[in-house]
Design a protein around this motif. Sequence first.
Motif, short mmCIF file in Angstrom:
data_model
loop_
_atom_site.label_atom_id
_atom_site.label_comp_id
_atom_site.label_asym_id
_atom_site.label_seq_id
_atom_site.Cartn_x
_atom_site.Cartn_y
_atom_site.Cartn_z
N ALA A 187 0.78 3.39 -17.31
CA ALA A 187 1.33 3.63 -15.98
C ALA A 187 0.17 3.64 -14.99
CB ALA A 187 2.10 4.94 -15.94
N LYS A 188 0.37 3.00 -13.88
CA LYS A 188 -0.66 2.94 -12.83
C LYS A 188 -0.06 3.48 -11.54
CE LYS A 188 -4.47 1.56 -10.83
NZ LYS A 188 -5.62 2.42 -10.99
N GLU A 189 -0.74 4.44 -10.93
CA GLU A 189 -0.29 4.97 -9.65
C GLU A 189 -0.46 3.87 -8.60
OE1 GLU A 189 -1.08 9.17 -7.85
OE2 GLU A 189 -2.64 7.80 -7.13
N VAL A 190 0.66 3.50 -7.96
CA VAL A 190 0.61 2.42 -6.96
C VAL A 190 1.04 2.90 -5.56
CG1 VAL A 190 0.85 0.53 -8.61
CG2 VAL A 190 2.91 1.60 -7.67
N TYR A 191 1.42 4.16 -5.47
CA TYR A 191 1.74 4.73 -4.16
C TYR A 191 1.51 6.23 -4.24
CZ TYR A 191 4.01 6.34 0.01
OH TYR A 191 4.23 6.95 1.22
N TYR A 192 0.92 6.77 -3.16
CA TYR A 192 0.75 8.22 -3.09
C TYR A 192 0.62 8.61 -1.62
CZ TYR A 192 -0.98 12.95 -3.63
OH TYR A 192 -1.13 14.32 -3.56
N ASP A 193 1.29 9.68 -1.26
CA ASP A 193 1.07 10.29 0.06
C ASP A 193 1.25 11.79 -0.09
OD1 ASP A 193 3.70 11.43 1.21
OD2 ASP A 193 4.34 9.45 0.56
N ASN A 194 0.61 12.54 0.79
CA ASN A 194 0.80 13.99 0.80
C ASN A 194 0.74 14.50 2.23
OD1 ASN A 194 -1.91 14.15 1.46
ND2 ASN A 194 -2.55 14.75 -0.59
N ALA A 195 1.22 15.70 2.43
CA ALA A 195 1.31 16.27 3.77
C ALA A 195 -0.06 16.49 4.40
CB ALA A 195 2.08 17.58 3.72
N GLU A 196 -1.06 16.77 3.56
CA GLU A 196 -2.41 17.01 4.09
C GLU A 196 -3.02 15.72 4.64
OE1 GLU A 196 -1.91 17.84 0.63
OE2 GLU A 196 -1.15 19.80 1.16
N GLY A 197 -2.64 14.60 4.11
CA GLY A 197 -3.17 13.32 4.58
C GLY A 197 -4.58 13.03 4.14
N ASN A 198 -5.07 13.74 3.11
CA ASN A 198 -6.45 13.49 2.69
C ASN A 198 -6.60 12.36 1.68
OD1 ASN A 198 -5.34 14.78 0.53
ND2 ASN A 198 -6.74 16.51 0.51
N TYR A 199 -5.48 11.84 1.19
CA TYR A 199 -5.53 10.74 0.23
C TYR A 199 -4.21 9.97 0.32
CZ TYR A 199 -5.93 8.27 -4.27
OH TYR A 199 -5.98 7.31 -5.25
N GLN A 200 -4.30 8.67 0.40
CA GLN A 200 -3.09 7.85 0.48
C GLN A 200 -3.32 6.54 -0.26
OE1 GLN A 200 -1.62 7.13 4.44
NE2 GLN A 200 0.07 5.88 3.72
N VAL A 201 -2.27 6.09 -0.96
CA VAL A 201 -2.30 4.80 -1.66
C VAL A 201 -1.04 4.04 -1.28
CG1 VAL A 201 -2.32 3.63 -3.90
CG2 VAL A 201 -3.52 5.80 -3.64
N GLU A 202 -1.21 2.80 -0.88
CA GLU A 202 -0.10 1.88 -0.66
C GLU A 202 -0.37 0.64 -1.50
OE1 GLU A 202 1.44 3.04 3.77
OE2 GLU A 202 0.01 1.42 3.64
N ALA A 203 0.67 -0.12 -1.80
CA ALA A 203 0.49 -1.24 -2.73
C ALA A 203 1.29 -2.46 -2.31
CB ALA A 203 0.90 -0.83 -4.14
N SER A 204 0.80 -3.59 -2.79
CA SER A 204 1.48 -4.86 -2.60
C SER A 204 1.31 -5.68 -3.87
CB SER A 204 0.87 -5.60 -1.41
OG SER A 204 1.37 -6.91 -1.33
N LEU A 205 2.40 -6.23 -4.38
CA LEU A 205 2.35 -7.14 -5.53
C LEU A 205 2.85 -8.49 -5.05
CD1 LEU A 205 1.86 -7.58 -8.61
CD2 LEU A 205 4.31 -7.18 -8.88
N LYS A 206 1.97 -9.48 -5.10
CA LYS A 206 2.31 -10.83 -4.63
C LYS A 206 1.61 -11.82 -5.55
CE LYS A 206 2.23 -13.67 -0.49
NZ LYS A 206 1.78 -13.79 0.89
N ASN A 207 2.35 -12.81 -6.01
CA ASN A 207 1.82 -13.84 -6.91
C ASN A 207 1.10 -13.22 -8.11
OD1 ASN A 207 2.75 -15.94 -5.26
ND2 ASN A 207 0.93 -15.82 -3.99
#
Length: 192
Positions: free
Chosen positions: A137-157
């Motif tokens: 399993a790979k973390e591909v999205y993360y957000d939290n209320a503190e805003g000190n760490y964020q992950v967004e992802a895109s899978l294309k081709n």
Amino acid sequence: MTHLYLPLIFLLFIALGCKTEPEQTNKKNAMAPKITQTSVVEKTAEVQPRMKPFALTFNDLIEKGRLNKLPILTQKEIATYFVEAIDENLNEEYKYHLLDEIVTATNARMLLIAREYDNENTVWLCLYDKNHKILNAKEVYYDNAEGNYQVEASLKNDTLTLFMEDVNEGKYTEKYTFEKDFKIKQLTKNSK
């Protein structure tokens, strides 16, 4: 007298030597072997992506409410998807969702499993074998209320790009590809 026969002999040779055009064509076709040239036109088809593309952004999942509109997984589904192996912080207060199915193959299945909570949300890209056992399993999205760490992802081709922002490390991206058996392999890590 030979002078008289000479023009007649000449005309006779001309008459015997000259044939009509269709007769000459038929004679050529009968004598010449037919050579047929065939050419194979190869299509240089692009390799089609094996995986369903996706984009996971804060705007789409949280602000537009996509995550909280999904059905919540039952306890049986949580066990089926091995959420306890994916989420080290498994808690009854969390809501888990099946976000999407990315791959369904004879030897593997890949799903996006999400965890929703009031101040923290996570999505994992999960690979299961043909017996539905979790492989990774790979973390591909993360957000939290503190805003000190964020992950967004895109899978294309069939290339996964993670866009990360960390208060300590700044903004950076990571790119991954997938092996034949869908196991993830890191390509690059770049600072922005």
